[in-house]
Design an enzyme around this catalytic site. Sequence first.
Site, PDB file in Angstrom:
ATOM      1  N   ASP A  49       0.749  -1.147   0.025  1.00 26.10           N
ATOM      2  CA  ASP A  49      -0.019  -0.039   0.021  1.00 26.10           C
ATOM      3  C   ASP A  49       0.918   1.502   0.060  1.00 26.10           C
ATOM      4  O   ASP A  49       2.078   1.144   0.289  1.00 26.10           O
ATOM      5  CB  ASP A  49      -1.048  -0.031   1.384  1.00 26.10           C
ATOM      6  CG  ASP A  49      -2.108   0.980   1.010  1.00 26.10           C
ATOM      7  OD1 ASP A  49      -3.310   0.360   0.958  1.00 26.10           O
ATOM      8  OD2 ASP A  49      -1.944   1.921   0.828  1.00 26.10           O
ATOM      9  N   ASN A 102      -6.358  -4.922  -5.457  1.00 23.01           N
ATOM     10  CA  ASN A 102      -7.370  -4.214  -4.756  1.00 23.01           C
ATOM     11  C   ASN A 102      -7.276  -2.736  -4.655  1.00 23.01           C
ATOM     12  O   ASN A 102      -8.375  -2.052  -4.645  1.00 23.01           O
ATOM     13  CB  ASN A 102      -7.619  -4.843  -3.311  1.00 23.01           C
ATOM     14  CG  ASN A 102      -8.282  -4.146  -2.584  1.00 23.01           C
ATOM     15  OD1 ASN A 102      -9.770  -3.993  -2.523  1.00 23.01           O
ATOM     16  ND2 ASN A 102      -7.941  -3.149  -1.728  1.00 23.01           N
ATOM     17  N   TYR A 166     -14.039   6.721 -13.157  1.00 22.16           N
ATOM     18  CA  TYR A 166     -13.998   5.303 -12.417  1.00 22.16           C
ATOM     19  C   TYR A 166     -14.668   4.522 -12.920  1.00 22.16           C
ATOM     20  O   TYR A 166     -14.103   3.279 -13.179  1.00 22.16           O
ATOM     21  CB  TYR A 166     -14.839   5.835 -10.904  1.00 22.16           C
ATOM     22  CG  TYR A 166     -14.926   4.921 -10.105  1.00 22.16           C
ATOM     23  CD1 TYR A 166     -13.616   4.345  -9.296  1.00 22.16           C
ATOM     24  CD2 TYR A 166     -15.937   3.947  -9.612  1.00 22.16           C
ATOM     25  CE1 TYR A 166     -13.784   3.417  -8.355  1.00 22.16           C
ATOM     26  CE2 TYR A 166     -15.998   2.838  -8.772  1.00 22.16           C
ATOM     27  CZ  TYR A 166     -14.881   2.743  -7.874  1.00 22.16           C
ATOM     28  OH  TYR A 166     -14.956   1.700  -7.121  1.00 22.16           O
ATOM     29  N   LYS A 170     -12.806   0.814 -13.963  1.00 25.66           N
ATOM     30  CA  LYS A 170     -13.393  -0.558 -13.548  1.00 25.66           C
ATOM     31  C   LYS A 170     -13.831  -1.432 -14.454  1.00 25.66           C
ATOM     32  O   LYS A 170     -13.798  -2.493 -14.469  1.00 25.66           O
ATOM     33  CB  LYS A 170     -14.473  -0.212 -12.542  1.00 25.66           C
ATOM     34  CG  LYS A 170     -13.712   0.465 -11.293  1.00 25.66           C
ATOM     35  CD  LYS A 170     -12.886  -0.431 -10.563  1.00 25.66           C
ATOM     36  CE  LYS A 170     -12.547   0.146  -8.942  1.00 25.66           C
ATOM     37  NZ  LYS A 170     -11.460  -0.663  -8.418  1.00 25.66           N
ATOM     38  N   ILE A 199     -19.719  -0.803   0.124  1.00 25.31           N
ATOM     39  CA  ILE A 199     -19.095  -1.516   1.014  1.00 25.31           C
ATOM     40  C   ILE A 199     -18.575  -0.398   2.072  1.00 25.31           C
ATOM     41  O   ILE A 199     -18.270   0.505   1.842  1.00 25.31           O
ATOM     42  CB  ILE A 199     -17.768  -2.333   0.567  1.00 25.31           C
ATOM     43  CG1 ILE A 199     -18.321  -3.449  -0.846  1.00 25.31           C
ATOM     44  CG2 ILE A 199     -17.183  -3.192   1.786  1.00 25.31           C
ATOM     45  CD1 ILE A 199     -19.342  -4.198  -0.111  1.00 25.31           C
ATOM     46  N   THR A 201     -16.391   1.095   3.971  1.00 27.99           N
ATOM     47  CA  THR A 201     -15.064   1.403   4.185  1.00 27.99           C
ATOM     48  C   THR A 201     -14.599   2.734   4.296  1.00 27.99           C
ATOM     49  O   THR A 201     -15.566   3.554   4.109  1.00 27.99           O
ATOM     50  CB  THR A 201     -14.306   0.798   2.967  1.00 27.99           C
ATOM     51  OG1 THR A 201     -14.621   1.434   1.871  1.00 27.99           O
ATOM     52  CG2 THR A 201     -14.528  -0.756   2.716  1.00 27.99           C
TER      53      THR A 201
HETATM   54  N1  LIG Z   1     -16.136   0.530  -0.855  1.00 25.87           N
HETATM   55  C1  LIG Z   1     -16.851   0.261  -1.708  1.00 25.87           C
HETATM   56  O1  LIG Z   1     -18.051   0.549  -1.765  1.00 25.87           O
HETATM   57  C2  LIG Z   1     -16.340  -0.294  -3.047  1.00 25.87           C
HETATM   58  C3  LIG Z   1     -17.475  -0.687  -4.111  1.00 25.87           C
HETATM   59  C4  LIG Z   1     -16.861  -1.135  -5.286  1.00 25.87           C
HETATM   60  C5  LIG Z   1     -15.409  -1.313  -5.516  1.00 25.87           C
HETATM   61  N2  LIG Z   1     -14.641  -0.822  -4.633  1.00 25.87           N
HETATM   62  C6  LIG Z   1     -13.162  -1.175  -4.888  1.00 25.87           C
HETATM   63  O2  LIG Z   1     -12.293  -1.824  -3.738  1.00 25.87           O
HETATM   64  C7  LIG Z   1     -11.046  -1.452  -3.613  1.00 25.87           C
HETATM   65  C8  LIG Z   1     -10.775  -1.213  -2.121  1.00 25.87           C
HETATM   66  O3  LIG Z   1     -11.716  -0.289  -1.680  1.00 25.87           O
HETATM   67  P1  LIG Z   1     -12.129   0.342  -0.281  1.00 25.87           P
HETATM   68  O4  LIG Z   1     -13.431   0.612  -0.217  1.00 25.87           O
HETATM   69  O5  LIG Z   1     -11.481  -0.776   0.809  1.00 25.87           O
HETATM   70  O6  LIG Z   1     -11.125   1.686  -0.318  1.00 25.87           O
HETATM   71  P2  LIG Z   1     -10.140   2.079   0.516  1.00 25.87           P
HETATM   72  O7  LIG Z   1      -9.794   3.608   0.328  1.00 25.87           O
HETATM   73  O8  LIG Z   1     -10.340   1.792   2.261  1.00 25.87           O
HETATM   74  O9  LIG Z   1      -8.662   1.391   0.575  1.00 25.87           O
HETATM   75  C9  LIG Z   1      -7.901   1.574  -0.625  1.00 25.87           C
HETATM   76  C10 LIG Z   1      -6.586   1.529  -0.472  1.00 25.87           C
HETATM   77  O10 LIG Z   1      -5.659   1.609  -1.548  1.00 25.87           O
HETATM   78  C11 LIG Z   1      -4.571   2.235  -1.357  1.00 25.87           C
HETATM   79  N3  LIG Z   1      -4.191   2.983  -2.438  1.00 25.87           N
HETATM   80  C12 LIG Z   1      -4.628   4.092  -3.115  1.00 25.87           C
HETATM   81  N4  LIG Z   1      -4.051   4.476  -4.274  1.00 25.87           N
HETATM   82  C13 LIG Z   1      -2.839   3.597  -4.081  1.00 25.87           C
HETATM   83  C14 LIG Z   1      -1.759   3.342  -4.955  1.00 25.87           C
HETATM   84  N5  LIG Z   1      -1.413   4.103  -6.034  1.00 25.87           N
HETATM   85  N6  LIG Z   1      -0.746   2.587  -4.440  1.00 25.87           N
HETATM   86  C15 LIG Z   1      -0.883   1.753  -3.688  1.00 25.87           C
HETATM   87  N7  LIG Z   1      -2.105   1.803  -2.933  1.00 25.87           N
HETATM   88  C16 LIG Z   1      -2.963   2.819  -3.173  1.00 25.87           C
HETATM   89  C17 LIG Z   1      -5.175   3.320  -0.434  1.00 25.87           C
HETATM   90  O11 LIG Z   1      -3.984   3.790   0.290  1.00 25.87           O
HETATM   91  C18 LIG Z   1      -6.163   2.286   0.569  1.00 25.87           C
HETATM   92  O12 LIG Z   1      -5.410   1.728   1.701  1.00 25.87           O
HETATM   93  C19 LIG Z   1     -10.987  -0.264  -4.560  1.00 25.87           C
HETATM   94  O13 LIG Z   1     -10.469  -0.669  -5.796  1.00 25.87           O
HETATM   95  C20 LIG Z   1     -12.526   0.072  -4.822  1.00 25.87           C
HETATM   96  O14 LIG Z   1     -12.365   0.770  -6.033  1.00 25.87           O
HETATM   97  C21 LIG Z   1     -14.947  -0.492  -3.266  1.00 25.87           C
END
Ligand SMILES: NC(=O)c1ccc[n+]([C@@H]2O[C@H](COP(=O)([O-])OP(=O)(O)OC[C@H]3O[C@@H](n4cnc5c(N)ncnc54)[C@H](O)[C@@H]3O)[C@@H](O)[C@H]2O)c1
Length: 261
Positions: A49, A102, A166, A170, A199, A201
């Site tokens: 990360d 992720n 986005y 995706k 989700i 988060t």
């Molecule tokens: N939360 C939701 O509702 C949801 C829905 C659909 C998809 N997603 C996808 O799930 C994945 C995780 O999302 P989340 O909700 O846990 O988000 P989050 O923001 O809690 O976690 C994302 C993580 O990615 C890291 N990150 C971002 N850019 C980075 C980079 N350039 N290099 C390394 N690390 C990097 C961040 O530091 C963070 O820890 C993402 O790809 C997001 O698009 C999330």
Amino acid sequence: MPDNVQPTPQREYFDFENEVAFVSGAAGGIGRATALAFAQEGAAVVVADIDEAGNRETAERIDALGSDALAVTCDLREPAEVQAAIERTIDEFGRLDYACNNAGVEQRSVKTADLDVEEWDRLLDTDLRGVFLSMKYQIPPIREHGGAIVNISSGAGIRGFPESGYVAAKHGVVGLTKSAALEYADTDLRINAVCPGIIDTSMMDRVTDDREGGRQSVVEQEPIGRMGEPAEIANAVLWLCSDAASFVLGHAMVVDGGQTV
Ligand SMILES: NC(=O)c1ccc[n+]([C@@H]2O[C@H](COP(=O)([O-])OP(=O)(O)OC[C@H]3O[C@@H](n4cnc5c(N)ncnc54)[C@H](O)[C@@H]3O)[C@@H](O)[C@H]2O)c1
């Protein structure tokens, strides 16, 4: 008629002992839940990360579960940093079996004509290029003995939302996943995607903080009547990586409480 109907105890499919998983974006949310799920089932886990402190905390939680952890701080947009992260994985554990790509960033709700070019590049670089770079360096070591990759897309990977950068990224993850899955279909490497719904988060906190109606406005998109938990996505990732999914490849698995049904 072939005699090929044998019951297999389901637990046997989920043994990740002596195997190594790489999870990006593991400093929190879905990535942390996935890293902990792999650790719970016995895998050594490399967490990667850009957020050093959060990533280190995830590694400490893996240690507490009794599994080996390596925390690597890296920017998934940078080829040299991704390559170095995979090299450190091999140096430390000697192998790589599974990867969950992720890491991602969200988009503020802005119409296409008003989306800055720099913001478009930030979204595509992280959410799509980052997945490509990760697979580019993960595939050779995984292919040495077989394994699986799961890329995290989104409901925004299979339908439109008013967040075109986005959504484009995706959708790209789903296309990349399907194509790579076909390229390696006749090897022991299976590649799939998971498309989460809403989700609970930090990302969803940021999305809802500047939205009229806050959290309730997104919960209303969910037929199930609630947000999903990060562990509910981790469960799908582990299933896709497990031998229970041995006939599954190129799939964009929707795990979304009915949001896109
Ligand atoms: N939360 C939701 O509702 C949801 C829905 C659909 C998809 N997603 C996808 O799930 C994945 C995780 O999302 P989340 O909700 O846990 O988000 P989050 O923001 O809690 O976690 C994302 C993580 O990615 C890291 N990150 C971002 N850019 C980075 C980079 N350039 N290099 C390394 N690390 C990097 C961040 O530091 C963070 O820890 C993402 O790809 C997001 O698009 C999330």
